[in-house]
Design a protein around this motif. Structure first.
Motif, short mmCIF file in Angstrom:
data_model
loop_
_atom_site.label_atom_id
_atom_site.label_comp_id
_atom_site.label_asym_id
_atom_site.label_seq_id
_atom_site.Cartn_x
_atom_site.Cartn_y
_atom_site.Cartn_z
N ALA A 1 0.48 -5.58 -6.72
CA ALA A 1 0.06 -4.31 -7.35
C ALA A 1 0.74 -3.21 -6.55
CB ALA A 1 -1.45 -4.15 -7.28
N LYS A 2 0.76 -2.01 -7.10
CA LYS A 2 1.10 -0.84 -6.29
C LYS A 2 -0.16 -0.46 -5.52
CE LYS A 2 5.37 0.45 -7.48
NZ LYS A 2 5.77 1.77 -7.97
N ILE A 3 0.02 0.08 -4.31
CA ILE A 3 -1.17 0.34 -3.50
C ILE A 3 -1.10 1.67 -2.77
CG2 ILE A 3 -0.42 -0.85 -1.38
CD1 ILE A 3 -3.35 -2.19 -1.60
N GLU A 4 -2.27 2.29 -2.71
CA GLU A 4 -2.44 3.54 -1.96
C GLU A 4 -3.17 3.18 -0.67
OE1 GLU A 4 -4.70 6.27 -4.32
OE2 GLU A 4 -4.98 7.68 -2.68
N PHE A 5 -2.72 3.76 0.45
CA PHE A 5 -3.36 3.40 1.71
C PHE A 5 -3.56 4.60 2.62
CE2 PHE A 5 1.21 2.74 2.09
CZ PHE A 5 1.52 3.43 3.24
N THR A 6 -4.46 4.43 3.59
CA THR A 6 -4.70 5.43 4.64
C THR A 6 -4.41 4.75 5.97
OG1 THR A 6 -6.97 4.76 5.01
CG2 THR A 6 -6.60 6.38 3.27
N ASP A 7 -4.75 5.42 7.07
CA ASP A 7 -4.55 4.81 8.39
C ASP A 7 -5.38 3.55 8.57
OD1 ASP A 7 -2.68 6.58 9.12
OD2 ASP A 7 -4.00 7.87 10.32
N LYS A 8 -6.47 3.44 7.82
CA LYS A 8 -7.33 2.25 7.95
C LYS A 8 -6.84 1.09 7.10
CE LYS A 8 -11.62 4.70 9.04
NZ LYS A 8 -11.37 6.07 8.52
N GLY A 9 -5.83 1.35 6.28
CA GLY A 9 -5.30 0.28 5.43
C GLY A 9 -5.49 0.61 3.96
#
Ligand SMILES: [Zn+2]
Length: 296
Positions: free
Chosen positions: A223-231
């Protein structure tokens, strides 16, 4: 194990539900779309199968009839490196999933290993290995020999499931199946897949550690994925240009190494994006086998 690259959705596609399709109708509908894999979602299950044996067998019958390869995504309520009671309950949940997988003829139960919690990070895979060996022993005593257990690479930092951990577990435990969730790896390492070489590096690492058969037969989530510093934060559709990873790059590597993975689409528009990935791989394979056609 797939005879060719196969594509399918993680769960029943939204449109099928709107059409009022029964579970046993799903393989036929997927075939009409030219898809050939389906991951049944047992993600909310407890310690008993939550599908009737007859319904599971019907799904399996229809899947074989329509040449759709089945896998089963196991319960989210699994933690193989928690407190003793948690691990014991997790074992029963995975055995319930494996039992239903056997009924439907699914080749793998995909699952999440768990959380580091209080355990030392380096001890965590060892705890999982011990628990998995017990589960496999119980499965075999129940006559479940054809279903594999598939630990998945995970997208959040507090979850077990780095590539290295999953490879170690697959090296150590018989009857396991490598599951690479590319989006999770992308998120965990804050955008790991920027070019074709980044995908190639993972494929080469898998081959080095588990061998050619294992790398050819990877079970994948994409999938396409959005992430932050936590993953990992959220899955997106393939057309969402802002997010990675890019399936075209993975397709280049699949074609180059002549892999035949099962690729389960986990974007919000499951089957639609599964078809898109299938078409992308077809184009890339054609181009690689006949580079001259590019200019014609
Ligand atoms: Zn998963």
């Amino acid at each position: 194990m797939a005879d060719r690259p196969r594509f399918g959705p993680a769960g029943v596609p939204p449109l099928f539900r709107i059409l009022g399709a029964k579970l046993s109708d799903v393989p036929g509908l997927l075939r009409e779309e030219g898809l050939d894999a389906f991951e049944y979602q047992a993600v909310q299950w407890g310690q008993k199968p939550q599908i009737k044996q007859k319904d599971a067998e019907n799904l399996g019958f229809e899947a074989r009839k329509n040449d759709v390869l089945l896998s089963l995504h196991g319960s989210y309520y699994v933690n193989l490196c928690g407190e003793k009671e948690v691990v014991e309950a997790s074992k029963r949940r995975l055995i319930a999933c494996a039992t239903a997988a056997q009924w439907m003829g699914a080749y793998v139960v995909v699952f999440h290993l768990g959380f580091y919690g209080r355990a030392e990070k380096k001890e965590a895979p060892r705890n999982c290995i011990d628990a998995l060996r017990d589960i496999i022993e119980t499965m075999n005593s129940l006559g479940i020999q054809k279903v594999k257990l598939g630990p998945e690479t995970m997208g959040k930092h507090f979850q077990l499931g780095t590539l290295d951990e999953v490879l170690t577990i697959c090296e150590e435990v018989e009857q396991t199946q490598l599951v690479i969730d590319w989006a999770h790896l992308h998120a965990r390492y804050r955008g790991r897949f920027k070019k074709v070489d980044d995908f190639r590096a993972v494929v080469e690492e898998v081959e080095r550690r588990l061998g050619t058969e294992a790398v050819r037969n990877m079970h994948c989530h994409f999938a396409k994925i959005e992430f932050t510093d936590k993953g990992e934060r959220r899955h997106h559709v393939l057309d969402e240009a802002r997010y990675g990873p890019d399936f075209q790059m993975l397709a280049e590597v699949i074609a180059e190494f002549n892999l035949r993975p099962v690729i389960i689409c986990e974007t919000p528009i499951l089957d639609i994006d599964a078809m898109k990935m299938r078409d992308t791989l077809r184009k890339v394979t054609k181009k690689q086998s006949n580079p001259a056609s590019e200019h014609s």
